[in-house]
Design a protein around this motif. Sequence first.
Motif, PDB file in Angstrom:
ATOM      1  N   ARG A 137       6.815  11.351  -8.926  1.00 55.27           N
ATOM      2  CA  ARG A 137       5.563  12.810  -8.499  1.00 55.27           C
ATOM      3  C   ARG A 137       5.180  13.720  -9.991  1.00 55.27           C
ATOM      4  NH1 ARG A 137       4.198   9.513  -4.182  1.00 55.27           N
ATOM      5  NH2 ARG A 137       5.571   9.817  -1.786  1.00 55.27           N
ATOM      6  N   ARG A 150      -0.593  -4.211   0.826  1.00 57.67           N
ATOM      7  CA  ARG A 150      -0.311  -5.864   0.869  1.00 57.67           C
ATOM      8  C   ARG A 150      -0.859  -5.878   2.168  1.00 57.67           C
ATOM      9  NH1 ARG A 150       5.497  -3.181  -0.224  1.00 57.67           N
ATOM     10  NH2 ARG A 150       4.365  -1.711   1.566  1.00 57.67           N
ATOM     11  N   ARG A 151      -0.972  -5.717   2.605  1.00 57.78           N
ATOM     12  CA  ARG A 151      -1.624  -6.886   4.386  1.00 57.78           C
ATOM     13  C   ARG A 151      -2.402  -7.103   4.138  1.00 57.78           C
ATOM     14  NH1 ARG A 151       1.870  -2.589   8.554  1.00 57.78           N
ATOM     15  NH2 ARG A 151       1.008  -1.742   6.350  1.00 57.78           N
ATOM     16  N   ILE A 154      -2.293   8.119   5.848  1.00 55.51           N
ATOM     17  CA  ILE A 154      -3.312   9.064   4.741  1.00 55.51           C
ATOM     18  C   ILE A 154      -4.355   8.238   3.663  1.00 55.51           C
ATOM     19  CG2 ILE A 154      -3.376  10.766   2.405  1.00 55.51           C
ATOM     20  CD1 ILE A 154      -0.398  11.623   3.527  1.00 55.51           C
ATOM     21  N   THR A 165       3.351  14.848   7.673  1.00 55.04           N
ATOM     22  CA  THR A 165       2.626  14.462   7.493  1.00 55.04           C
ATOM     23  C   THR A 165       2.986  13.045   8.703  1.00 55.04           C
ATOM     24  OG1 THR A 165       1.802  14.848   6.180  1.00 55.04           O
ATOM     25  CG2 THR A 165      -0.182  13.227   7.693  1.00 55.04           C
ATOM     26  N   THR A 181      -0.133   5.498  -2.543  1.00 58.00           N
ATOM     27  CA  THR A 181       0.705   4.329  -2.113  1.00 58.00           C
ATOM     28  C   THR A 181       2.448   4.708  -1.294  1.00 58.00           C
ATOM     29  OG1 THR A 181       2.042   1.622  -2.991  1.00 58.00           O
ATOM     30  CG2 THR A 181       1.827   3.711  -4.382  1.00 58.00           C
ATOM     31  N   ASP A 204      -0.335  -6.067  -4.283  1.00 57.06           N
ATOM     32  CA  ASP A 204       0.824  -5.253  -4.229  1.00 57.06           C
ATOM     33  C   ASP A 204       0.810  -4.686  -5.623  1.00 57.06           C
ATOM     34  OD1 ASP A 204       2.803  -3.852  -5.180  1.00 57.06           O
ATOM     35  OD2 ASP A 204       4.266  -5.856  -4.321  1.00 57.06           O
ATOM     36  N   VAL A 205       0.774  -2.967  -5.486  1.00 54.66           N
ATOM     37  CA  VAL A 205      -0.033  -2.623  -6.923  1.00 54.66           C
ATOM     38  C   VAL A 205       1.580  -3.055  -8.062  1.00 54.66           C
ATOM     39  CG1 VAL A 205      -1.462  -0.705  -5.846  1.00 54.66           C
ATOM     40  CG2 VAL A 205       1.021  -0.661  -5.719  1.00 54.66           C
ATOM     41  N   THR A 209       3.383  10.144   9.412  1.00 49.39           N
ATOM     42  CA  THR A 209       2.959   8.581   9.627  1.00 49.39           C
ATOM     43  C   THR A 209       4.315   7.658   9.230  1.00 49.39           C
ATOM     44  OG1 THR A 209       3.479   9.355   7.108  1.00 49.39           O
ATOM     45  CG2 THR A 209       0.920   9.166   8.157  1.00 49.39           C
ATOM     46  N   SER A 238      -3.981   1.067   4.444  1.00 47.57           N
ATOM     47  CA  SER A 238      -4.053  -0.289   5.734  1.00 47.57           C
ATOM     48  C   SER A 238      -3.190   1.003   6.362  1.00 47.57           C
ATOM     49  CB  SER A 238      -2.745  -1.512   5.507  1.00 47.57           C
ATOM     50  OG  SER A 238      -1.737  -0.902   4.818  1.00 47.57           O
TER      51      SER A 238
HETATM   52  N1  LIG Z   1       3.504  10.936   4.965  1.00 46.26           N
HETATM   53  C1  LIG Z   1       4.364  12.300   4.950  1.00 46.26           C
HETATM   54  O1  LIG Z   1       4.768  13.592   5.427  1.00 46.26           O
HETATM   55  C2  LIG Z   1       3.960  12.774   3.238  1.00 46.26           C
HETATM   56  C3  LIG Z   1       4.869  13.869   3.060  1.00 46.26           C
HETATM   57  C4  LIG Z   1       4.867  14.404   1.047  1.00 46.26           C
HETATM   58  C5  LIG Z   1       3.896  12.945   0.358  1.00 46.26           C
HETATM   59  N2  LIG Z   1       3.284  11.565   1.333  1.00 46.26           N
HETATM   60  C6  LIG Z   1       3.077  10.620   0.229  1.00 46.26           C
HETATM   61  O2  LIG Z   1       1.917   9.780   0.498  1.00 46.26           O
HETATM   62  C7  LIG Z   1       1.175   8.858   0.499  1.00 46.26           C
HETATM   63  C8  LIG Z   1       1.139   7.861   1.380  1.00 46.26           C
HETATM   64  O3  LIG Z   1       1.874   8.350   2.587  1.00 46.26           O
HETATM   65  P1  LIG Z   1       1.722   7.811   3.344  1.00 46.26           P
HETATM   66  O4  LIG Z   1       2.525   8.501   4.967  1.00 46.26           O
HETATM   67  O5  LIG Z   1       0.097   7.446   3.659  1.00 46.26           O
HETATM   68  O6  LIG Z   1       2.675   6.225   3.393  1.00 46.26           O
HETATM   69  P2  LIG Z   1       2.693   5.030   4.389  1.00 46.26           P
HETATM   70  O7  LIG Z   1       2.564   5.672   6.085  1.00 46.26           O
HETATM   71  O8  LIG Z   1       3.929   5.029   4.553  1.00 46.26           O
HETATM   72  O9  LIG Z   1       1.723   4.106   3.889  1.00 46.26           O
HETATM   73  C9  LIG Z   1       1.713   3.194   2.888  1.00 46.26           C
HETATM   74  C10 LIG Z   1       0.615   2.748   2.979  1.00 46.26           C
HETATM   75  O10 LIG Z   1       0.573   2.470   0.900  1.00 46.26           O
HETATM   76  C11 LIG Z   1       0.418   0.676   1.410  1.00 46.26           C
HETATM   77  N3  LIG Z   1       1.185   0.135   0.535  1.00 46.26           N
HETATM   78  C12 LIG Z   1       3.384   0.414   0.083  1.00 46.26           C
HETATM   79  N4  LIG Z   1       3.306  -0.495  -0.636  1.00 46.26           N
HETATM   80  C13 LIG Z   1       1.895  -0.919  -1.829  1.00 46.26           C
HETATM   81  C14 LIG Z   1       2.477  -1.608  -2.747  1.00 46.26           C
HETATM   82  N5  LIG Z   1       3.446  -2.038  -3.101  1.00 46.26           N
HETATM   83  N6  LIG Z   1       0.986  -2.246  -3.308  1.00 46.26           N
HETATM   84  C15 LIG Z   1      -0.314  -1.678  -1.887  1.00 46.26           C
HETATM   85  N7  LIG Z   1       0.390  -1.004  -1.293  1.00 46.26           N
HETATM   86  C16 LIG Z   1       1.316  -0.374  -0.721  1.00 46.26           C
HETATM   87  C17 LIG Z   1       1.154   0.806   2.517  1.00 46.26           C
HETATM   88  O11 LIG Z   1       0.382  -0.596   3.020  1.00 46.26           O
HETATM   89  P3  LIG Z   1       0.772  -2.363   2.371  1.00 46.26           P
HETATM   90  O12 LIG Z   1       2.216  -1.606   3.792  1.00 46.26           O
HETATM   91  O13 LIG Z   1       0.345  -3.139   3.582  1.00 46.26           O
HETATM   92  O14 LIG Z   1       1.007  -2.495   1.105  1.00 46.26           O
HETATM   93  C18 LIG Z   1       0.365   1.598   3.242  1.00 46.26           C
HETATM   94  O15 LIG Z   1      -1.177   1.476   3.558  1.00 46.26           O
HETATM   95  C19 LIG Z   1       3.078   8.138   0.105  1.00 46.26           C
HETATM   96  O16 LIG Z   1       3.033   8.204  -1.879  1.00 46.26           O
HETATM   97  C20 LIG Z   1       4.436   9.272   0.262  1.00 46.26           C
HETATM   98  O17 LIG Z   1       5.486   8.813   0.093  1.00 46.26           O
HETATM   99  C21 LIG Z   1       3.561  11.351   2.740  1.00 46.26           C
END
Ligand SMILES: NC(=O)c1ccc[n+]([C@@H]2O[C@H](COP(=O)([O-])OP(=O)(O)OC[C@H]3O[C@@H](n4cnc5c(N)ncnc54)[C@H](OP(=O)(O)O)[C@@H]3O)[C@@H](O)[C@H]2O)c1
Length: 262
Positions: free
Chosen positions: A161, A39-40, A19, A190, A93, A66-67, A192, A16
């Motif tokens: 992880r 989820r949304r 990444i 990244t 997630t 919700d996963v 986000t 949603s």
């Molecule tokens: N951004 C960074 O700098 C970074 C660096 C290293 C690793 N990562 C990892 O990469 C992954 C993606 O990161 P991101 O930055 O894109 O995160 P984000 O912007 O927080 O997006 C997370 C996504 O996962 C969904 N989500 C969260 N909980 C969920 C659940 N219980 N069930 C289903 N969907 C769920 C959220 O949507 P809903 O709220 O609609 O469910 C959203 O679409 C994460 O694991 C993060 O920790 C990110």
Amino acid sequence: MDLNLIGRHALVCGASEGIGRAAAHELALLGANVTVLARRADVLADVSAALPCVTAGQRHGSIALDVADAAALKANVAALAAANPVHILVNNTGGPPGGRAIDAAADAYLAAFQRHLLANQALVQATLLGMRDAGWGRIVNVISTSVKEPIANLGVSNTIRGAVASWAKTLSRELAPDGITVNNVLPGYTRTQRLEQILRDRVQASGKDEAAVSAAMLATVPAGRFAEPGEIAAAIAFLASPAAGYITGVSLAVDGGRMQSI
Ligand SMILES: NC(=O)c1ccc[n+]([C@@H]2O[C@H](COP(=O)([O-])OP(=O)(O)OC[C@H]3O[C@@H](n4cnc5c(N)ncnc54)[C@H](OP(=O)(O)O)[C@@H]3O)[C@@H](O)[C@H]2O)c1
């Protein structure tokens, strides 16, 4: 180089925003039919409607759940895969909350294990038949550079992880004979919501302002900037493509050179 995904069906989790959303966009641009999951429901409907269609007959859809809800995850994804076999699975997630490993309660570890490793396992089991029948599949797990270099104040995340990376490596060897690859993408910092959350946590933990915290993080990145979600998505899309068919069991960092290990 063959990047053509026309006729393939991709299930992109955590799509949603961030990444996952960017990965859904890249896969759609390569011709895949994309189902986005998070989820949304209302946000997902907009994301799905906005995905590009580059070929006639290309269709996108969404599943809101919700996963962490194992029963709903298995039932919904099994129904999706039965109706429309999944060839590309992006396991992704939200990251676990921050904090030191030593301070985390057992429940925090259990919740993260459920939401990351067990959800990934359920998703693979629900989609595997379609990949096996096609003799072609791609599983890409979005994890973190912390599988190689643990990150301070992300104790639960670092731990989970590592488990996902070991699971993925094991799976890559089990599924290679079926024409299915299993790889990990390790995002660096990244832009986000997740990065915003990490910045807020560090501001709170350090007492410094956001500009100082951000500058300290960037000082560790040779590229001198945070990644855009599309830069992580490009790596995911490549690993999902026909061109990456002989790449399996790898963890690909997309981190602007931040990791120091080889
Ligand atoms: N951004 C960074 O700098 C970074 C660096 C290293 C690793 N990562 C990892 O990469 C992954 C993606 O990161 P991101 O930055 O894109 O995160 P984000 O912007 O927080 O997006 C997370 C996504 O996962 C969904 N989500 C969260 N909980 C969920 C659940 N219980 N069930 C289903 N969907 C769920 C959220 O949507 P809903 O709220 O609609 O469910 C959203 O679409 C994460 O694991 C993060 O920790 C990110």
